[in-house]
Scaffold this active site. Structure first.
Site, mmCIF file in Angstrom:
data_model
loop_
_atom_site.group_PDB
_atom_site.id
_atom_site.type_symbol
_atom_site.label_atom_id
_atom_site.label_comp_id
_atom_site.label_asym_id
_atom_site.label_seq_id
_atom_site.Cartn_x
_atom_site.Cartn_y
_atom_site.Cartn_z
ATOM 1 N N ASP A 218 0.902 -1.697 0.174
ATOM 2 C CA ASP A 218 0.032 -0.256 0.329
ATOM 3 C C ASP A 218 1.791 1.728 -0.289
ATOM 4 O OD1 ASP A 218 -2.395 0.873 0.017
ATOM 5 O OD2 ASP A 218 -2.051 2.005 2.655
ATOM 6 N N GLU A 277 1.636 -0.738 -4.934
ATOM 7 C CA GLU A 277 0.920 0.260 -5.361
ATOM 8 C C GLU A 277 1.443 1.337 -4.916
ATOM 9 O OE1 GLU A 277 -3.110 3.233 -3.724
ATOM 10 O OE2 GLU A 277 -1.653 2.229 -2.777
HETATM 11 C C1 NOJ Z 1 -4.427 2.618 -0.977
HETATM 12 C C2 NOJ Z 1 -5.729 1.627 -0.945
HETATM 13 O O1 NOJ Z 1 -6.078 0.751 -2.137
HETATM 14 C C3 NOJ Z 1 -7.051 3.487 -0.182
HETATM 15 O O2 NOJ Z 1 -8.288 1.996 0.250
HETATM 16 C C4 NOJ Z 1 -6.064 3.310 0.950
HETATM 17 O O3 NOJ Z 1 -7.548 4.083 1.388
HETATM 18 C C5 NOJ Z 1 -5.107 4.444 0.857
HETATM 19 N N1 NOJ Z 1 -4.490 3.337 0.593
HETATM 20 C C6 NOJ Z 1 -4.369 4.657 2.079
HETATM 21 O O4 NOJ Z 1 -4.149 3.289 2.915
#
Ligand code: NOJ
Length: 540
Positions: A218, A277
């Site tokens: 993440d 991500e």
């Molecule tokens: C990306 C995640 O996919 C999202 O759902 C989240 O709110 C943010 N990162 C913060 O962790």
């Protein structure tokens, strides 16, 4: 507690890619948003046991792996992306034995399992942050605490804004401020502190020892901030999507962390993978995350953000492939996830949006590299646009800006069978209300219907396994052939793909024998009438 991958399907899955270095290189990975997938205990929230019971759906669909969104102990201020204990399962979702059993069952069905890791921030309820607030000496060093500016330190330490709206700083009762790029309940960790790195290496080992096959990282681009936390100068929002360099995203220092994680992953029998991500401003910047000594994949959000425009699509496809192949990594393709409006709706909604979504799925699955399928997209689910404010849980919505409060509409629990909500999602309702007309979209309703989106995905995934060259990144990029305006036509080894983006039928010489189409094609062997907003696969 380790698990062997037992099913023979695993051996045959992704055979092209495996031969040249890894199951993940052309894997189709299914995203399970755990709280909205299947509820086994009737509390209205999906859980790990529910996922386990529904694994046969994923095996039949034909995906290679499952990515589970966070199921760790969390106050759920951001759907579990606010973790209070990285080594334990939140009671909402079950317990560690459920996680263990899920990994075991998935492996027995030939499905790999990827779990989320959330290293940019913890929950405000994490013991470290509680100690920081309680004034335990040294505890604040694990986060970004600063005095405020202006008279009495009443102004935030810099001009950064949170992704979810409002300042990226909150003030503690004793007057200091702490940084949170997301909600105030998600304080950002200070990755300059060695204890943070040590703790996360240990957390990764914990889940790898349990037998998981990889991590989705993440906010992989956010862990390191520019030295001194400088002002941006014009108070810019910390948008995830953007082309402007920002002092809190995509800093070069994140690559050192990812390198150390790659070494850790490689120390396990595998391959075990890391997926970033990372919202980077260009394909080239994104490719840095998948250099040979960093992570294996990064989500390619440029494809997701691309409008229904053939020239734009071709540009994104070419640039994405060129950037990743320059570092020897496969590209990924993503159309939807739990943070964006579902693509049926993005493409215009209704019949037309669905036709385009089906076509986009076939386009995505014809491209070399790895593809991500977000739960419910195989059912053609639209975004739910009319949720009452009272049920919304997205923290961005509560803060009144940021991501427009739209992330609940793609998180509505999915319909499995029956004519009425909760459509066998569970037997105790669903945490977000499902539309009254979703009965016809359920897994049961679509199964066996040759025109359904579910059967289209099943057929596409079966063909992707059967046709050598489809998906395999090492079989080279698509060869573009000349085609009428608004049409994309490319070949891959033994295979061709047409995409008609026009809302009208279009005639052209038949590229081969049609093997699958998102809408019925008419061909006399020489000429083909491509349906509006359609994608067709051809055997050459
Ligand atoms: C990306 C995640 O996919 C999202 O759902 C989240 O709110 C943010 N990162 C913060 O962790």
């Amino acid at each position: 507690m380790t698990h062997e991958l037992t099913a023979s399907r695993l051996a045959s899955a992704s055979s092209n890619a495996t031969a040249s270095g890894g199951w993940w290189r052309d894997a189709v990975i299914y995203q399970v948003y755990v709280r909205s997938f299947a509820d086994s205990d009737g509390d209205g929230f999906g859980d790990l046991r529910g996922v386990r019971e529904r694994l046969p759906h994923l095996a039949r669909l034909g995906v290679d792996a499952v990515w589970l969104t966070p199921f760790y102990v969390s106050p759920q201020a951001d759907g579990g992306y606010d973790v209070a204990d990285y080594r334990a399962v939140d009671p909402l979702f079950g317990d560690l034995s459920d996680a263990d059993a899920l990994v075991d069952s998935a492996h027995a069905l030939g499905l790999r399992v990827i779990v989320d890791v959330v290293p940019n921030h913890t929950s405000e309820q994490h013991p470290w942050f509680r100690e920081a607030l309680a004034g335990v000496p040294g505890a604040r060093d694990l986060y970004h605490f600063r005095p405020g500016r202006g008279p009495g330190g009443a102004e935030p330490p810099n001009d950064w804004k949170s992704v979810f709206g409002g300042p990226a700083w909150s003030r503690t009762p004793d007057g200091e401020w702490y940084l949170h790029l997301f909600a105030p309940e998600q304080p950002d960790l200070n990755w300059e502190h060695p204890e943070v790195a040590e703790e996360f290496a240990s957390v990764l080992r914990f889940w790898l020892d349990l037998g998981i096959d990889g991590f989705r990282v993440d906010v992989a681009h956010g862990m390191v901030k520019a030295p001194g936390l400088p002002d941006i100068g014009h108070g810019a929002q910390a948008t995830l999507i953007g082309t402007e360099p920002l002092p809190f995203f995509d800093q070069d220092g994140v690559h050192e962390i990812l390198r150390s994680w790659r070494r850790l992953l490689d120390s396990y029998e595998g391959p075990r993978i890391g997926v970033a991500e990372a919202w980077a401003p260009t394909s080239e910047r994104l490719a840095l995350y998948v250099r040979p000594d960093e992570l294996h994949q990064a989500f390619n959000f440029r494809f997701l953000n691309c409008p229904w425009d053939p020239a734009a699509m071709r540009k994104v496809i070419d640039e994405s492939l060129a950037a990743t192949s320059s570092v020897g990594a496969p590209t990924t393709w993503v159309l939807s996830n739990h943070d964006v409006v579902r693509h049926v709706t993005r493409y215009g909604g209704g019949e037309r949006g669905l036709a385009r979504a089906r076509a986009a799925a076939l386009l995505m699955l014809a491209l070399p590299g790895s593809a991500y399928v977000y739960q419910g997209e195989e059912l053609g689910l639209p975004e739910v646009l009319d949720l009452p404010d009272s049920v919304r849980q997205d923290p961005a919505f509560a803060r009144g800006e940021g991501q427009d409060g739209l992330r609940d509409g793609c998180r509505v629990p999915i319909p499995w069978s029956g004519g009425e909500a909760p459509y066998d999602f569970g037997d105790g309702g669903s945490w977000l209300p499902q539309p009254a007309d979703w009965g016809g979209l359920s897994v049961a309703a679509q199964t066996g219907d040759p025109h359904s989106t579910l059967e289209l995905y099943r057929a596409a995934l079966e063909l992707r396994r059967a046709l050598p060259g489809l998906g395999a990144p090492d079989a080279g990029p698509p060869t573009w052939l000349s085609a009428p305006k608004d049409v994309l036509l490319f070949t891959r080894p033994g295979f061709a793909c047409t995409l008609n983006t026009r809302p009208a039928v279009l005639e052209l010489p038949s590229p081969g024998r049609p093997v699958l189409s998102s809408s019925p094609v008419e061909t006399d062997g020489r000429t083909v009438r491509l349906p509006p907003d359609s994608c067709t696969w051809w055997a050459l």
